[in-house]
Write a protein that holds these residues in place. Structure first.
Motif, mmCIF file in Angstrom:
data_model
loop_
_atom_site.group_PDB
_atom_site.id
_atom_site.type_symbol
_atom_site.label_atom_id
_atom_site.label_comp_id
_atom_site.label_asym_id
_atom_site.label_seq_id
_atom_site.Cartn_x
_atom_site.Cartn_y
_atom_site.Cartn_z
ATOM 1 N N PRO A 1 23.791 -8.062 -15.689
ATOM 2 C CA PRO A 1 25.068 -7.351 -15.846
ATOM 3 C C PRO A 1 25.750 -7.750 -17.150
ATOM 4 O O PRO A 1 25.679 -8.921 -17.560
ATOM 5 C CB PRO A 1 25.880 -7.816 -14.640
ATOM 6 N N ILE B 1 16.066 2.519 -2.923
ATOM 7 C CA ILE B 1 16.003 1.102 -3.267
ATOM 8 C C ILE B 1 15.678 0.319 -2.005
ATOM 9 O O ILE B 1 16.491 0.225 -1.087
ATOM 10 C CB ILE B 1 17.347 0.636 -3.874
ATOM 11 N N GLU B 2 14.483 -0.231 -1.965
ATOM 12 C CA GLU B 2 13.984 -0.846 -0.734
ATOM 13 C C GLU B 2 14.908 -1.962 -0.245
ATOM 14 O O GLU B 2 15.221 -2.048 0.949
ATOM 15 C CB GLU B 2 12.573 -1.402 -0.963
ATOM 16 N N TYR B 3 15.322 -2.813 -1.172
ATOM 17 C CA TYR B 3 16.173 -3.939 -0.769
ATOM 18 C C TYR B 3 17.446 -3.455 -0.080
ATOM 19 O O TYR B 3 17.860 -3.966 0.971
ATOM 20 C CB TYR B 3 16.523 -4.800 -1.996
ATOM 21 N N ILE C 1 18.000 7.250 -6.073
ATOM 22 C CA ILE C 1 16.730 6.535 -5.983
ATOM 23 C C ILE C 1 16.699 5.785 -4.656
ATOM 24 O O ILE C 1 17.738 5.421 -4.110
ATOM 25 C CB ILE C 1 16.542 5.510 -7.129
ATOM 26 N N SER D 1 17.606 1.119 -14.883
ATOM 27 C CA SER D 1 16.669 0.024 -14.622
ATOM 28 C C SER D 1 17.059 -0.690 -13.339
ATOM 29 O O SER D 1 18.151 -0.510 -12.818
ATOM 30 C CB SER D 1 16.680 -0.961 -15.783
ATOM 31 N N GLN D 2 16.184 -1.490 -12.821
ATOM 32 C CA GLN D 2 16.405 -2.138 -11.539
ATOM 33 C C GLN D 2 16.820 -3.596 -11.718
ATOM 34 O O GLN D 2 17.945 -3.958 -11.433
ATOM 35 C CB GLN D 2 15.142 -2.038 -10.698
ATOM 36 N N GLU D 3 15.900 -4.406 -12.175
ATOM 37 C CA GLU D 3 16.261 -5.803 -12.414
ATOM 38 C C GLU D 3 16.937 -5.851 -13.781
ATOM 39 O O GLU D 3 16.374 -5.422 -14.782
ATOM 40 C CB GLU D 3 15.005 -6.673 -12.405
ATOM 41 N N TYR D 4 18.157 -6.323 -13.791
ATOM 42 C CA TYR D 4 18.859 -6.302 -15.070
ATOM 43 C C TYR D 4 19.909 -7.398 -15.092
ATOM 44 O O TYR D 4 20.180 -8.040 -14.075
ATOM 45 C CB TYR D 4 19.459 -4.910 -15.316
#
Lengths: 284, 284
Positions: free
Chosen positions: B7, B171-173, B169, B2-5
């Motif tokens: 920790p 990841i734009e950021y 993947i 997942s991306q936004e997570y």
């Protein structure tokens, strides 16, 4: 701010979107405004901030003075990176990379600029013949660990610290990547410090100063929120032993206050620390 | 993935999920298996691979030999990092950080280990008094740029290269973050090379060797897929002028072949390059 995406053929600079410090990250080098740097009366002019990289220089100056090298007197000036002071014409002339710390060595006939914390440590250690081993093998070991630290810190600070604490979104992949590398680096240091009192051998050196400022912040729990727990840093007991020993050095205590918000924004003489201590006592 | 997570409180090491090179990234230092390193007949034993960091050492050895320093004869052995050869007990004894290049200097009474490419360059330059300026200001400038390169490469390779080309993947950021910094670093070099023939001044030095291997790969379009176009590297014309000059040096051509898959997996004498050239001619 999508996650899985296809990069365009040509990257373009959009408005800042990078969380903390986003406003000071640019794809362009050079000065943004004209401003000369202040210059004090001492042979060395340090332009810095008490970040891990900045602290290295303050600590070495205080160590040199404590060891009796009176010629190491210095003026320290705070560069407020949040306000972009590293992009002044004066600062860029001393460090074209616009990062702190930067040093102007005015002890000789002509001023010499030195930038990058590792270069500043090595320049001063060589100049005073102190905090660097004199045997060929000791020197090689010290340089190896010094460069190791310089090549590793970007994974700790620009990598782990950024994605764990500063980025506007928590990206699991990036946090995992840099958590793993940060733990590995702690383990490299821990194994070395299990067999050796200091990184380069029996004696405290610039390799220790460089590495100490980075590892100690995380180990104490001062840096990056809950990073100490997240990375299980208590596992690295030899690092802890070494940090405790270095933390106890009076010159290190003073050096950490140089160019610190809660310390000395400017440092011009040893008396500045006494004034700070008196102020703290009167408040307490 | 997942991306936004959020920790977890404590990070744990799960199975590798990191794309290319994932199998060689570990949160633990130290050896994984017992194996001694080979040792040849020459004073210097180089354990490396022709990555940007590895090429630095091969180039400097060839430059030293070309400059008449016959005592710089070396054996170069390939360390296959994809197969984990950097985790052998022999390699870890020379470099506890398990990264190439690593050097064993057997020219003195006792063997000396040197690790980190910057430390190897400086160790050899000092040993032979070559490719490092002798004036105090020249030396400081050379050290500053050498450390600048060492502290910057992780943003180019471990940062931009990883997220643009190697991560599983896109990841734009992260790509934006490191594209911006890579362009800034090219611009720092470009502005310096607009005013100076080489990084440390009029003379070619170890600061150039260190920086050349990183910038040239991207600039030529050899590294990271379409990165040359993505980063608009043709903008940096002074970097291009400087790369062309260094690319043309015969010692650089030879040095880039050392420990390269399409070059010399092992290098034990100058004749090895002749053999390689003859083989290439017979194929062509």
């Amino acid at each position: 701010m999508s996650q899985e995406y296809t990069p365009p053929p040509v990257w373009t600079w959009d408005a800042p979107s990078g969380g903390a410090f986003a406003n000071i990250n640019r794809p362009i080098a050079g000065a943004t405004h004209e401003l000369e740097l202040p210059v004090g009366e001492h042979p060395f002019q340090l332009y810095s901030l008490a970040t891990p990289n900045g602290q290295k220089a303050g600590i070495l100056f205080e160590e040199l003075l404590a060891a009796g090298h009176a010629a190491a007197e210095y003026d320290a000036w705070t560069i407020n990176i949040g306000e972009g002071q590293q992009f002044s014409s004066g600062f860029v002339a001393v460090n074209p990379n616009s990062k702190i710390p930067a040093l102007l060595d005015r002890s000789g006939a002509q001023p010499i600029r030195v930038f990058e914390s590792g270069a500043i440590l090595l320049h001063l250690a060589e100049k005073f013949g102190a905090f660097i081993p004199t045997t060929p093998s000791g020197r090689a070991e010290c340089l190896s660990w010094l460069f190791w630290q310089m090549g590793s810190a970007p994974f700790i600070g620009g990598g782990f610290g950024h994605f764990y604490a500063y980025a506007p979104i928590k990206i699991e992949y990036a946090i995992n990547r840099y958590a793993m590398e940060t733990k590995r680096l702690f383990d490299v240091a821990d194994r070395r410090l299990a067999e050796s009192r200091f990184l380069a051998g029996d004696d405290y050196s610039i390799a220790d100063i460089a590495t100490f400022t980075w590892l100690s912040g995380l180990y104490r729990g001062d840096a990056y929120g809950e990073a100490r727990q997240f990375l299980s840093l208590q596992e690295y007991q030899h690092v802890g032993r070494w940090i405790a020993e270095i933390d106890a050095r009076p010159a290190v205590k003073r050096g950490r206050l140089v160019n610190a918000r809660n310390g000395l924004l400017e440092r011009h003489s040893a008396a500045d620390f006494d004034t700070l201590a008196q102020e703290a006592a009167s408040v307490g």
